[in-house]
Motif scaffolding. Structure first.
Motif, PDB file in Angstrom:
ATOM      1  N   ALA A   3     -49.692  21.338  19.449  1.00  0.00           N
ATOM      2  CA  ALA A   3     -48.921  21.390  20.559  1.00  0.00           C
ATOM      3  C   ALA A   3     -48.951  22.632  21.183  1.00  0.00           C
ATOM      4  O   ALA A   3     -48.608  23.776  20.502  1.00  0.00           O
ATOM      5  N   LEU A   4     -49.020  22.666  22.215  1.00  0.00           N
ATOM      6  CA  LEU A   4     -48.968  24.195  23.154  1.00  0.00           C
ATOM      7  C   LEU A   4     -47.653  23.939  24.098  1.00  0.00           C
ATOM      8  O   LEU A   4     -47.150  22.968  24.503  1.00  0.00           O
ATOM      9  N   VAL A   5     -46.933  24.986  23.736  1.00  0.00           N
ATOM     10  CA  VAL A   5     -45.658  25.125  24.664  1.00  0.00           C
ATOM     11  C   VAL A   5     -45.610  26.249  25.668  1.00  0.00           C
ATOM     12  O   VAL A   5     -45.861  27.548  25.050  1.00  0.00           O
ATOM     13  N   GLY A   6     -45.339  26.231  26.570  1.00  0.00           N
ATOM     14  CA  GLY A   6     -45.270  27.389  27.605  1.00  0.00           C
ATOM     15  C   GLY A   6     -43.854  28.103  27.692  1.00  0.00           C
ATOM     16  O   GLY A   6     -42.932  27.080  27.711  1.00  0.00           O
ATOM     17  N   VAL A   7     -43.785  29.256  27.462  1.00  0.00           N
ATOM     18  CA  VAL A   7     -42.135  29.693  27.562  1.00  0.00           C
ATOM     19  C   VAL A   7     -42.305  31.082  28.652  1.00  0.00           C
ATOM     20  O   VAL A   7     -43.196  31.820  28.539  1.00  0.00           O
ATOM     21  N   LYS A   8     -41.266  31.028  29.551  1.00  0.00           N
ATOM     22  CA  LYS A   8     -41.403  32.009  30.619  1.00  0.00           C
ATOM     23  C   LYS A   8     -39.960  32.884  30.317  1.00  0.00           C
ATOM     24  O   LYS A   8     -39.164  32.291  29.601  1.00  0.00           O
ATOM     25  N   ARG A   9     -39.952  34.043  30.576  1.00  0.00           N
ATOM     26  CA  ARG A   9     -38.769  34.903  30.664  1.00  0.00           C
ATOM     27  C   ARG A   9     -38.208  34.862  31.809  1.00  0.00           C
ATOM     28  O   ARG A   9     -38.639  35.392  32.951  1.00  0.00           O
ATOM     29  N   LEU A 118     -45.909  20.849  25.945  1.00  0.00           N
ATOM     30  CA  LEU A 118     -44.602  20.617  26.182  1.00  0.00           C
ATOM     31  C   LEU A 118     -44.083  21.876  27.117  1.00  0.00           C
ATOM     32  O   LEU A 118     -44.554  22.972  26.583  1.00  0.00           O
ATOM     33  N   LEU A 119     -43.631  21.785  28.205  1.00  0.00           N
ATOM     34  CA  LEU A 119     -43.125  22.642  29.038  1.00  0.00           C
ATOM     35  C   LEU A 119     -41.692  22.434  29.543  1.00  0.00           C
ATOM     36  O   LEU A 119     -41.207  21.045  29.441  1.00  0.00           O
ATOM     37  N   GLY A 120     -41.080  23.430  30.140  1.00  0.00           N
ATOM     38  CA  GLY A 120     -39.710  23.099  30.797  1.00  0.00           C
ATOM     39  C   GLY A 120     -39.929  22.486  31.839  1.00  0.00           C
ATOM     40  O   GLY A 120     -41.072  22.654  32.769  1.00  0.00           O
ATOM     41  N   LYS A 121     -38.947  21.731  32.693  1.00  0.00           N
ATOM     42  CA  LYS A 121     -39.134  20.963  33.876  1.00  0.00           C
ATOM     43  C   LYS A 121     -39.253  22.045  34.877  1.00  0.00           C
ATOM     44  O   LYS A 121     -39.985  21.886  35.903  1.00  0.00           O
ATOM     45  N   GLN A 122     -38.631  23.112  34.906  1.00  0.00           N
ATOM     46  CA  GLN A 122     -38.778  24.264  35.977  1.00  0.00           C
ATOM     47  C   GLN A 122     -38.316  25.301  35.297  1.00  0.00           C
ATOM     48  O   GLN A 122     -37.631  25.598  34.136  1.00  0.00           O
ATOM     49  N   SER A 123     -38.643  26.653  35.810  1.00  0.00           N
ATOM     50  CA  SER A 123     -37.844  27.770  35.512  1.00  0.00           C
ATOM     51  C   SER A 123     -36.690  28.196  36.399  1.00  0.00           C
ATOM     52  O   SER A 123     -36.899  27.975  37.662  1.00  0.00           O
ATOM     53  N   VAL A 124     -35.804  28.911  35.929  1.00  0.00           N
ATOM     54  CA  VAL A 124     -34.630  29.247  36.745  1.00  0.00           C
ATOM     55  C   VAL A 124     -34.716  30.303  37.673  1.00  0.00           C
ATOM     56  O   VAL A 124     -33.668  30.749  38.046  1.00  0.00           O
ATOM     57  N   ASP A 125     -36.067  30.951  37.784  1.00  0.00           N
ATOM     58  CA  ASP A 125     -36.123  32.115  38.964  1.00  0.00           C
ATOM     59  C   ASP A 125     -36.538  31.209  40.221  1.00  0.00           C
ATOM     60  O   ASP A 125     -36.022  31.213  41.155  1.00  0.00           O
ATOM     61  N   CYS A 180     -39.800  18.918  30.012  1.00  0.00           N
ATOM     62  CA  CYS A 180     -38.500  18.887  29.178  1.00  0.00           C
ATOM     63  C   CYS A 180     -37.136  18.863  30.127  1.00  0.00           C
ATOM     64  O   CYS A 180     -36.953  19.854  31.015  1.00  0.00           O
ATOM     65  N   ASP A 181     -36.183  17.966  30.191  1.00  0.00           N
ATOM     66  CA  ASP A 181     -35.021  18.284  30.744  1.00  0.00           C
ATOM     67  C   ASP A 181     -33.940  18.594  29.886  1.00  0.00           C
ATOM     68  O   ASP A 181     -34.190  18.583  28.720  1.00  0.00           O
ATOM     69  N   LEU A 182     -32.692  18.910  30.450  1.00  0.00           N
ATOM     70  CA  LEU A 182     -31.551  19.682  29.483  1.00  0.00           C
ATOM     71  C   LEU A 182     -31.062  18.659  28.413  1.00  0.00           C
ATOM     72  O   LEU A 182     -30.862  18.978  27.310  1.00  0.00           O
ATOM     73  N   ARG A 183     -31.099  17.356  28.562  1.00  0.00           N
ATOM     74  CA  ARG A 183     -30.534  16.478  27.678  1.00  0.00           C
ATOM     75  C   ARG A 183     -31.122  16.088  26.579  1.00  0.00           C
ATOM     76  O   ARG A 183     -30.881  15.363  25.408  1.00  0.00           O
ATOM     77  N   LEU A 184     -32.626  16.675  26.387  1.00  0.00           N
ATOM     78  CA  LEU A 184     -33.649  16.205  25.529  1.00  0.00           C
ATOM     79  C   LEU A 184     -33.031  16.723  23.943  1.00  0.00           C
ATOM     80  O   LEU A 184     -33.327  15.943  23.029  1.00  0.00           O
ATOM     81  N   ASN A 185     -32.448  18.080  24.040  1.00  0.00           N
ATOM     82  CA  ASN A 185     -31.944  18.356  22.736  1.00  0.00           C
ATOM     83  C   ASN A 185     -31.094  19.932  22.708  1.00  0.00           C
ATOM     84  O   ASN A 185     -30.900  20.352  23.991  1.00  0.00           O
ATOM     85  N   THR A 186     -30.748  20.278  21.743  1.00  0.00           N
ATOM     86  CA  THR A 186     -29.962  21.507  21.919  1.00  0.00           C
ATOM     87  C   THR A 186     -30.617  22.561  20.805  1.00  0.00           C
ATOM     88  O   THR A 186     -30.687  22.322  19.862  1.00  0.00           O
ATOM     89  N   PRO A 187     -31.242  23.491  21.432  1.00  0.00           N
ATOM     90  CA  PRO A 187     -32.184  24.437  20.855  1.00  0.00           C
ATOM     91  C   PRO A 187     -31.168  24.963  19.893  1.00  0.00           C
ATOM     92  O   PRO A 187     -30.008  25.525  19.679  1.00  0.00           O
ATOM     93  N   ARG A 188     -32.004  25.465  18.562  1.00  0.00           N
ATOM     94  CA  ARG A 188     -31.156  25.996  17.557  1.00  0.00           C
ATOM     95  C   ARG A 188     -31.203  27.455  17.744  1.00  0.00           C
ATOM     96  O   ARG A 188     -31.806  28.042  18.660  1.00  0.00           O
ATOM     97  N   TYR A 189     -30.257  28.101  16.542  1.00  0.00           N
ATOM     98  CA  TYR A 189     -30.214  29.728  16.792  1.00  0.00           C
ATOM     99  C   TYR A 189     -31.272  29.952  15.552  1.00  0.00           C
ATOM    100  O   TYR A 189     -31.191  29.379  14.830  1.00  0.00           O
ATOM    101  N   ALA A 190     -32.065  31.144  15.890  1.00  0.00           N
ATOM    102  CA  ALA A 190     -32.625  31.636  14.951  1.00  0.00           C
ATOM    103  C   ALA A 190     -32.003  32.515  13.850  1.00  0.00           C
ATOM    104  O   ALA A 190     -30.954  33.062  14.373  1.00  0.00           O
ATOM    105  N   LYS A 191     -32.380  32.088  12.649  1.00  0.00           N
ATOM    106  CA  LYS A 191     -31.538  32.908  11.481  1.00  0.00           C
ATOM    107  C   LYS A 191     -32.308  34.303  11.468  1.00  0.00           C
ATOM    108  O   LYS A 191     -33.613  34.322  11.515  1.00  0.00           O
ATOM    109  N   ILE A 192     -31.579  35.091  10.635  1.00  0.00           N
ATOM    110  CA  ILE A 192     -32.056  36.500  10.310  1.00  0.00           C
ATOM    111  C   ILE A 192     -33.358  36.405   9.540  1.00  0.00           C
ATOM    112  O   ILE A 192     -34.209  36.915   9.984  1.00  0.00           O
TER     113      ILE A 192
END
Lengths: 253, 326
Positions: A3-9, A118-125, A180-192
Motif C-alpha cells: 500500500a502507498l500512503v500519501g502524507v502531507k505536512r 490510501l490518501l486523506g480526503k483533503q488537506s486542511v491548508d 479517508c474521512d474522519l470516522r475511519l479510525n483514531t490514529p495511534r500515538y507512536a511510542k518512544i
C-alpha cells in the motif's frame, strides 16, 4: 500486496493562528507543523490492514521541503515500513497543487507496483479535496472517496463512504484508490521505542525535477486575503428580548 | 457551446442546491447545458422543464442507463469526458456536494487539468475566489486551462427564479451504455443507508438549529426537535464534537469537514464555536448563540447571544416562539 500512503505536512491548526501575510502573497507558514489529520488517518488504516496481514508493506510518501521528512519519520514511527520523500521548494499550499501530487503518485505507483493507495480526503491548508479522485482518473482505477469503513478480502474491497445523505457502501477489485474521512479510525500515538526504530527505517529521497512532471497546472493563486470579519457580539438578557429581536428586527416569523 | 452543468437529483426532482448552481453557471453569460445522469430519469427531466427557464438552460442532455443507476464517479466521468470531447465546453460546473466532489476531479484528470473546488465567488470569467484554511483565508485564483472544472458552493449564490419556467424544448439523449467501458474493475454499488427525516435538508433549510457537546446526550438532542417543530422549515445540525460524542449522526455535521450551511437563521445550542464549526455556518444571515460560557468564541460572531443554561433557555424559547407565532 503493498500500500502507498500519501502524507502531507500542514500548519498545526489546533495550536497556530492562521495569519494572512499583509502583502497578500499567502499564509505565514512559520508556526508549528504537523501531519495533515486526514493523512494520519490514512496511515493508521494502512498499518491496521498490515496488522491483519491483508497488506504486506506500507510505504509513506511526502512531497515538500526537507522538513517534510519529519512527517515521514512520524509515519514510520506509527508503523509504516518505508518512506519516499519527493524534495521540492514549491509552496505546499499554493504551487504544489493536487494535479501535480497525483502525477507524482502515478509515477511512483508505476515504478513500484502498488495495488492499494490510501490518501486523506483533503488537506486542511488548500482544502481542495481532489488528489485521490485525480489519481484514480489518471490511472483509470476505481475510487472510493470519503471512506468511514474499509474491509478487504483478497482483492475484493468494500468501502463505506460518507455521503451528504448518509452512508453508501461500494465494492471493487484492487487495484484502487481510497480517500479517508474522519470516522475511519483514531490514529495511534507512536511510542518512544517506535520513534527510535523509525530512525533506522529506509527513507528514499528523490528530486521532484528528476521526475519530468509538468508543473504548469493552469491554476494560479493570485492573492490570499483575510475573510471579512462578521460583526457580532450582541448579548441579550432574556428569551423575551431574543424573540422580540427575531420577530421585529430580523423579521423571521 | 460553453458551459455544462452536471445535475444532482433524487430520481424525481432536481436538488434544491442546483437552482443556486445554475445561477452561478449563468454568470458566465454563455449558453448552458444541463446534464442529467441516472436510470429512469424521465421525471427529473419533466421537473427541470417545469422549473428551469430556457434562458438559464438552453439544452438538457440526458444519459439514462442502468450503469448510471447510482451515478458513480467512474461511470458519470466517462459520459462527461465524451461530452467535453464532442462539444468543447469551456466550463464544467458541479455542486460542491459529496457527489460533485467525487466526480469533478476524476473527469478533470482526463483533460490534464487542475480543477477549482468550493468556489464561492466569480470575479470574472477566469478569476474566482475560494476559502482556504477552513475559511481563515480567501484565495483568489486564475484559471488558464482550455476547459475550467469548477465546483461551486451553493450557499454562496442565490437561486434562480424557478417559477417562470417556459419549457426547455431542446433535449438530447446520449447513448450512455456505449460510452461507459464495462470493465471488470467497475465499482459496484452495495447499499445506501440514508437517514430518513421529516425535516428539510440541512443545506437548503430556511432555518437550522445545531447542537453541540453542551447537550450532554443523544436523548437531550430531542429538545432541539421541539424548537424546530415550532419554528417550521427547520433542519437539525450538530457540531463535530457532538457527532464524535455519539449524540448525533455524522450526516448532521456542520463544519469544515461536514456540511456548509447559510440559512436565514442559525441557532447554535451548546456549541463553543471551534473554527472548524464556524467555517461551516458563519455565512448564515442571523446567528443566535445559546451557551453557558460567556467567553465561548461563538458569541464573537453571533448576531444575538444568550448566556445561560440551554436546558432552561431552549424550552422557554420554544414556548415563546409558539406564542409569538399565534
Amino acid at each position: 500486496m503493498r500500500a502507498l500512503v500519501g502524507v502531507k505536512r500542514v500548519l498545526d491548526y489546533t495550536t497556530t493562528k492562521i495569519r494572512v501575510k499583509p502583502d497578500g502573497s499567502g499564509i505565514d507558514l512559520s508556526g508549528k507543523q504537523i501531519i495533515n489529520p486526514f493523512c494520519e488517518i490514512a496511515i493508521e488504516e494502512a498499518i491496521k490492514l498490515k496488522e491483519k496481514n491483508i497488506i504486506k508493506e506500507v510505504v509513506a510518501l511526502s512531497i515538500g521541503p526537507k522538513t517534510f521528512q519529519e512527517t515521514l519519520r512520524h509515519s514510520l514511527a506509527m508503523g509504516a515500513d518505508k518512506a519516499i520523500h519527493i524534495s521540492t521548494d514549491l509552496s505546499p499550499d499554493q504551487k504544489l497543487q493536487p494535479l501535480i501530487v497525483a502525477k507524482i503518485l502515478q509515477k511512483i505507483i508505476e515504478r513500484d507496483n502498488f495495488e492499494l493507495v490510501l490518501l486523506g480526503k483533503q488537506s486542511v491548508d488548500d482544502d481542495f479535496n481532489q488528489t485521490g479522485q485525480l489519481l484514480a482518473g489518471l490511472l483509470d482505477w476505481p475510487q472510493a472517496t470519503f471512506a468511514s469503513q474499509i474491509a478487504i478480502k483478497d482483492k475484493d474491497v468494500e468501502v463505506t463512504r460518507e455521503i451528504d445523505a448518509g452512508l453508501q457502501t461500494i465494492g471493487f477489485k484492487l487495484p484502487g484508490v481510497i480517500t479517508c474521512d474522519l470516522r475511519l479510525n483514531t490514529p495511534r500515538y507512536a511510542k518512544i521505542p517506535d520513534i527510535m526504530k523509525a530512525k533506522k527505517k529506509p527513507l528514499e529521497e528523490l528530486q521532484l525535477n528528476s521526475l519530468g512532471i509538468d508543473l504548469n497546472t493552469g491554476l494560479e493563486v493570485i492573492k490570499t486575503e483575510a475573510p471579512q470579519q462578521r460583526k457580532g457580539g450582541q448579548v441579550l438578557s432574556s428569551v423575551d428580548e431574543l424573540v422580540n429581536k427575531l420577530r421585529n428586527e430580523a423579521k423571521l416569523f | 457551446f460553453s458551459t455544462l452543468v452536471i445535475a444532482e437529483h433524487n430520481g424525481e426532482k432536481l436538488s434544491k442546491s442546483m437552482y443556486k448552481i445554475l445561477n452561478a453557471a449563468s454568470k458566465f453569460k454563455e449558453e448552458t447545458h444541463l446534464l442529467v445522469t441516472g436510470e429512469n430519469v424521465g421525471k427529473v427531466v419533466e421537473n427541470i422543464k417545469a422549473t428551469v427557464p430556457k434562458e438559464v438552460v438552453s439544452k438538457i442532455i440526458v444519459a439514462d442507463s442502468s450503469l448510471l443507476k447510482h451515478n458513480s464517479a467512474q461511470a458519470v466521468s466517462q459520459v462527461v469526458s465524451n461530452l467535453i470531447n464532442q462539444n468543447k465546453y469551456k466550463q464544467i460546473v458541479v455542486d460542491s456536494s459529496s457527489s460533485g466532489k467525487d466526480i469533478l476531479p476524476r473527469v478533470a484528470a482526463k483533460f490534464n487539468t487542475q480543477p477549482a473546488t468550493d468556489v464561492t465567488n466569480i470575479v470574472s470569467n477566469d478569476t474566482f475566489q475560494r476559502p482556504v484554511y477552513a475559511g481563515n483565508a480567501i484565495s483568489t485564483i486564475k484559471l488558464t486551462s482550455a476547459t475550467k472544472f469548477l465546483s461551486f458552493r451553493a450557499t454562496s449564490f442565490d437561486a434562480i427564479n424557478s417559477e417562470q419556467a417556459n419549457n426547455i424544448s431542446d433535449i438530447q439523449k446520449v447513448d450512455a451504455d456505449s460510452l461507459i467501458a464495462k470493465k471488470d474493475n467497475l465499482v459496484k454499488h452495495i447499499k445506501d443507508e440514508i437517514a430518513k427525516s421529516e425535516r428539510p435538508e440541512l443545506t437548503s433549510a430556511r432555518f437550522v438549529i445545531s447542537g453541540g457537546r453542551g447537550l450532554k446526550s443523544k436523548d437531550n438532542f430531542a429538545i432541539l426537535d421541539n424548537l424546530a417543530g415550532v419554528l417550521g422549515e427547520t433542519a437539525i445540525g450538530a457540531s463535530r464534537a457532538a457527532v464524535d460524542a455519539g449524540y448525533a449522526p455524522n450526516d448532521l455535521q456542520v463544519g469544515q469537514t461536514g456540511k456548509v450551511v447559510a440559512p436565514e437563521l442559525y441557532i447554535a445550542v451548546g456549541i463553543s464555536g471551534a473554527i472548524q464549526h464556524l467555517a461551516g455556518m458563519k455565512d448564515s444571515k442571523v446567528i443566535v448563540a445559546i451557551n453557558q460560557d460567556p467567553e465561548a468564541p461563538i458569541f464573537q460572531i453571533s448576531t444575538y447571544g444568550l448566556v445561560g443554561d440551554l436546558f432552561k433557555i431552549v424550552p422557554e424559547l420554544t414556548e415563546k416562539v409558539k406564542d409569538a407565532k399565534q
